[in-house]
Design a protein around this motif. Structure first.
Motif, PDB file in Angstrom:
ATOM      1  N   HIS A  49      30.898  34.046  63.853  1.00 59.48           N
ATOM      2  CA  HIS A  49      30.321  35.286  64.391  1.00 59.48           C
ATOM      3  C   HIS A  49      29.591  36.143  63.357  1.00 59.48           C
ATOM      4  O   HIS A  49      28.495  36.610  63.621  1.00 59.48           O
ATOM      5  CB  HIS A  49      31.407  36.172  65.009  1.00 59.48           C
ATOM      6  CG  HIS A  49      32.122  35.555  66.168  1.00 59.48           C
ATOM      7  ND1 HIS A  49      31.554  35.423  67.404  1.00 59.48           N
ATOM      8  CD2 HIS A  49      33.359  35.039  66.276  1.00 59.48           C
ATOM      9  CE1 HIS A  49      32.420  34.854  68.240  1.00 59.48           C
ATOM     10  NE2 HIS A  49      33.521  34.606  67.570  1.00 59.48           N
TER      11      HIS A  49
ATOM     12  N   ASP B 209      35.671  30.639  63.033  1.00 59.24           N
ATOM     13  CA  ASP B 209      35.666  31.920  63.745  1.00 59.24           C
ATOM     14  C   ASP B 209      35.303  33.034  62.762  1.00 59.24           C
ATOM     15  O   ASP B 209      34.501  32.808  61.864  1.00 59.24           O
ATOM     16  CB  ASP B 209      37.025  32.152  64.423  1.00 59.24           C
ATOM     17  CG  ASP B 209      36.916  33.054  65.652  1.00 59.24           C
ATOM     18  OD1 ASP B 209      35.838  33.607  65.906  1.00 59.24           O
ATOM     19  OD2 ASP B 209      37.923  33.196  66.371  1.00 59.24           O
TER      20      ASP B 209
ATOM     21  N   HIS C 231      38.820  28.259  71.384  1.00 56.37           N
ATOM     22  CA  HIS C 231      40.268  28.527  71.313  1.00 56.37           C
ATOM     23  C   HIS C 231      41.061  27.668  72.306  1.00 56.37           C
ATOM     24  O   HIS C 231      41.648  26.686  71.906  1.00 56.37           O
ATOM     25  CB  HIS C 231      40.589  30.011  71.504  1.00 56.37           C
ATOM     26  CG  HIS C 231      39.988  30.869  70.445  1.00 56.37           C
ATOM     27  ND1 HIS C 231      40.577  31.071  69.216  1.00 56.37           N
ATOM     28  CD2 HIS C 231      38.826  31.566  70.402  1.00 56.37           C
ATOM     29  CE1 HIS C 231      39.814  31.850  68.474  1.00 56.37           C
ATOM     30  NE2 HIS C 231      38.734  32.168  69.165  1.00 56.37           N
TER      31      HIS C 231
ATOM     32  N   HIS D  49      34.571  31.627  74.791  1.00 54.30           N
ATOM     33  CA  HIS D  49      35.985  31.870  74.455  1.00 54.30           C
ATOM     34  C   HIS D  49      36.792  31.765  75.754  1.00 54.30           C
ATOM     35  O   HIS D  49      36.349  32.256  76.794  1.00 54.30           O
ATOM     36  CB  HIS D  49      36.186  33.289  73.911  1.00 54.30           C
ATOM     37  CG  HIS D  49      35.494  33.575  72.619  1.00 54.30           C
ATOM     38  ND1 HIS D  49      34.146  33.861  72.528  1.00 54.30           N
ATOM     39  CD2 HIS D  49      35.960  33.649  71.352  1.00 54.30           C
ATOM     40  CE1 HIS D  49      33.830  34.085  71.266  1.00 54.30           C
ATOM     41  NE2 HIS D  49      34.907  33.973  70.522  1.00 54.30           N
TER      42      HIS D  49
ATOM     43  N   HIS E  37      32.137  27.504  65.397  1.00 53.04           N
ATOM     44  CA  HIS E  37      32.443  28.811  66.013  1.00 53.04           C
ATOM     45  C   HIS E  37      32.427  29.870  64.908  1.00 53.04           C
ATOM     46  O   HIS E  37      33.341  29.959  64.095  1.00 53.04           O
ATOM     47  CB  HIS E  37      33.818  28.735  66.688  1.00 53.04           C
ATOM     48  CG  HIS E  37      34.159  29.904  67.554  1.00 53.04           C
ATOM     49  ND1 HIS E  37      34.351  29.784  68.921  1.00 53.04           N
ATOM     50  CD2 HIS E  37      34.366  31.201  67.270  1.00 53.04           C
ATOM     51  CE1 HIS E  37      34.665  30.965  69.440  1.00 53.04           C
ATOM     52  NE2 HIS E  37      34.686  31.849  68.449  1.00 53.04           N
TER      53      HIS E  37
HETATM   54 ZN   LIG Z   1      35.239  33.879  68.410  1.00 52.33          ZN
END
Ligand SMILES: [Zn+2]
Length: 512
Positions: A72, A338, A287, A250, A70
């Protein structure tokens, strides 16, 4: 065809279904054409492959390449001007982020990931402004940056068709703002609003640009329940089905998202997805901090994956995910850094230790994850959330040769009691400095602190030079909008958690 032989004191091939590690002592791997073709005793394989180029050697430990499931962005929000806030406020403070060249940005975090043993990244591109053509070009730039550095990537551009700033319709939120803020808010929303049909075309164009690419694949990313109408959720499911690729979404990252799901669907977010036919082995929930026991059961029953983003949950005040409950229900759990980990970087070894330590519940008989479970999460379970599936995350014959060669001495000098299992020592002590080489698809892309295809210092200098420029007019305006809209976003959530009787998963989640 080059044959490579990688020998080591220990090679960790993978895990059994009971989380037992499969470890080979004084072993070697044969790599041909980017694939692992054999694994076995080093002496025998050396005798049978005298022509092979020799790598590894004494004092080395080889593990499957790690998977950051995960991810970004490159430069972190903190670096670009947004401090950590509770997630819902962070969306507002992030409006202020500076613009960064996408190629350089992607390379920046790829350097950090590879240097900590990550060979595959699940790149969830959250948003790109402009026309559909501009969005496709942005996606291609990111994919090309991974090609350039030689990293394997599962890429996705988020699907999103509503509620772009708060958990409410954009026009309604804009109308609730003081009149002077409305034009700028409207303009901001417009930059990121693309009709659903065009988003389908964008997805197809991105899939086409990764066609026949062994190291880059495209999957579906419905961004989050609040960001998608039911119609858009349907589209996500159809695209996933049509292309037989996974979805990463998510879900219930914060208690506010749990309340949103309750208000919109009358129940839990996952129950809603399940009714729409979206739960199952193709879905990964990012999450999942605020899932109920029934939700966790549903994950277990349907084979839905969860990606645990431990550092992010701490940093954005989201809570502590009930990892031990996930594991008890045999839910396959991946690990994602993340936006950035606890050190504001992308150190996967550090993130694994975060996961190992965070979930040591008090009490002699209370559950906790083992080092082997954590390494399995960071390899095989991460793999299963990507289109590469079982071809990565293990070093069994037939898998691609994505691996990390580590130095035992660098992990343990000056001493390590030999009674402790190698995985326990590795997960608890290995820092990025213990990584000697990283191989992706049979090619060494990182060795002895240097990237083989790119000059890291030159790329970092280029980023520094670009960001030394003063703020552009657009950046200045967004900073101002972020500051002005922030209190209104905060006010929007007033009272949302009052009367929420949700049972806390852990005492940290309890508001009582
Ligand atoms: Zn995220």
């Amino acid at each position: 065809m080059t044959t490579r032989l990688i020998s080591a004191d220990w090679i960790i091939e993978g895990f059994t279904t009971d989380d037992e590690p499969i470890i080979h002592r004084d072993a070697a791997i044969i790599v041909e054409d980017g694939l692992v073709t054999r694994i076995g005793p080093a002496a025998r394989l050396k005798a049978e492959h005298p022509e092979a180029e020799m790598l590894g050697g004494e004092g080395r430990v080889v593990i499957p390449g790690l998977i950051n499931a995960h991810h970004h962005v490159g430069l972190t929000p903190l670096q670009l001007g947004s401090p950590d806030h509770p997630l819902e406020l962070w969306f507002a403070s992030r409006l202020a982020l500076r613009d960064v060249d996408l190629r350089l940005d992607t390379l920046f975090s790829a350097f950090e990931m590879i240097a900590s043993g990550v060979t595959t990244v699940q790149h969830l591109h959250s948003r790109a402004p402009g026309t559909p053509e501009a969005v496709v070009a942005a996606g291609q730039t990111v994919m090309n940056a991974y090609r350039e550095i030689g990293m394997r990537a599962s890429y996705s551009m988020a699907l999103r068709d509503q509620n772009r700033l708060v958990y409410q319709d954009d026009a309604l939120f804009t109308a609730s703002l003081p009149e002077r803020l409305r034009p700028e808010m409207e303009a901001y929303f417009k930059r990121f609003t693309i009709p659903l049909n065009d988003q389908i075309d964008i997805f197809e164009a991105l899939v086409a640009s990764a066609k026949d690419d062994d190291c880059i694949k495209v999957q579906v990313a419905p961004a989050n329940l609040h960001w998608l109408s039911d119609k858009a959720l349907d589209v996500a499911g159809q695209l996933s089905e049509k292309h037989a690729v996974p979805m990463h979404m998510h879900l219930v990252e914060t208690p506010y998202q749990k309340v949103y799901a309750q208000r919109r669907t009358g129940g839990s977010a996952l129950a809603h997805l399940a009714r729409m036919g979206l739960a199952g082995p193709r879905l990964t929930i990012g999450h999942g901090v605020w899932m109920s026991e029934a939700d966790i059961d549903l994950c277990g029953e349907t084979g839905t994956h969860i990606c645990h983003n431990c550092s992010s949950n701490f940093r954005l005040k989201s809570g502590i995910a009930p990892l031990n409950r996930f594991l008890a229900r045999k839910v396959p759990v991946a690990i994602g850094i993340d936006e950035a980990g606890i050190n504001d970087d992308r150190d996967m070894l550090q993130e694994m230790r975060m996961v190992l330590r965070t979930h040591r519940e008090p009490g002699i008989d209370a559950p906790f994850p083992s080092a082997a479970q954590v390494l399995r999460m960071a390899t095989e379970h991460g793999a299963a959330t990507t289109p590469f599936g079982a071809s990565i995350g293990r070093l069994s014959p037939g898998c691609v040769a994505d691996l990390v060669i580590m130095d035992w001495k660098a992990m343990t000098h000056p001493y390590q009691d030999s009674a402790l299992p190698v995985i326990d020592v590795l997960v608890q002590r290995a820092k990025a400095a213990a990584i000697r080489s990283v191989m992706i698809a049979g090619e060494i892309v990182y060795a002895d602190g240097r990237f083989t295809r790119l000059d890291r210092d030159a790329v970092l200098d280029e980023i520094a030079a670009l960001l030394r420029q003063p703020l552009s007019e657009a950046e200045r305006q967004r900073k101002e909008l972020s500051r002005a809209v922030f209190p209104h976003v905060k006010a929007f959530y007033d009272g949302w958690l009052e009367g929420d009787e949700s049972a806390p998963h852990t005492r940290y989640n309890s508001r009582g």
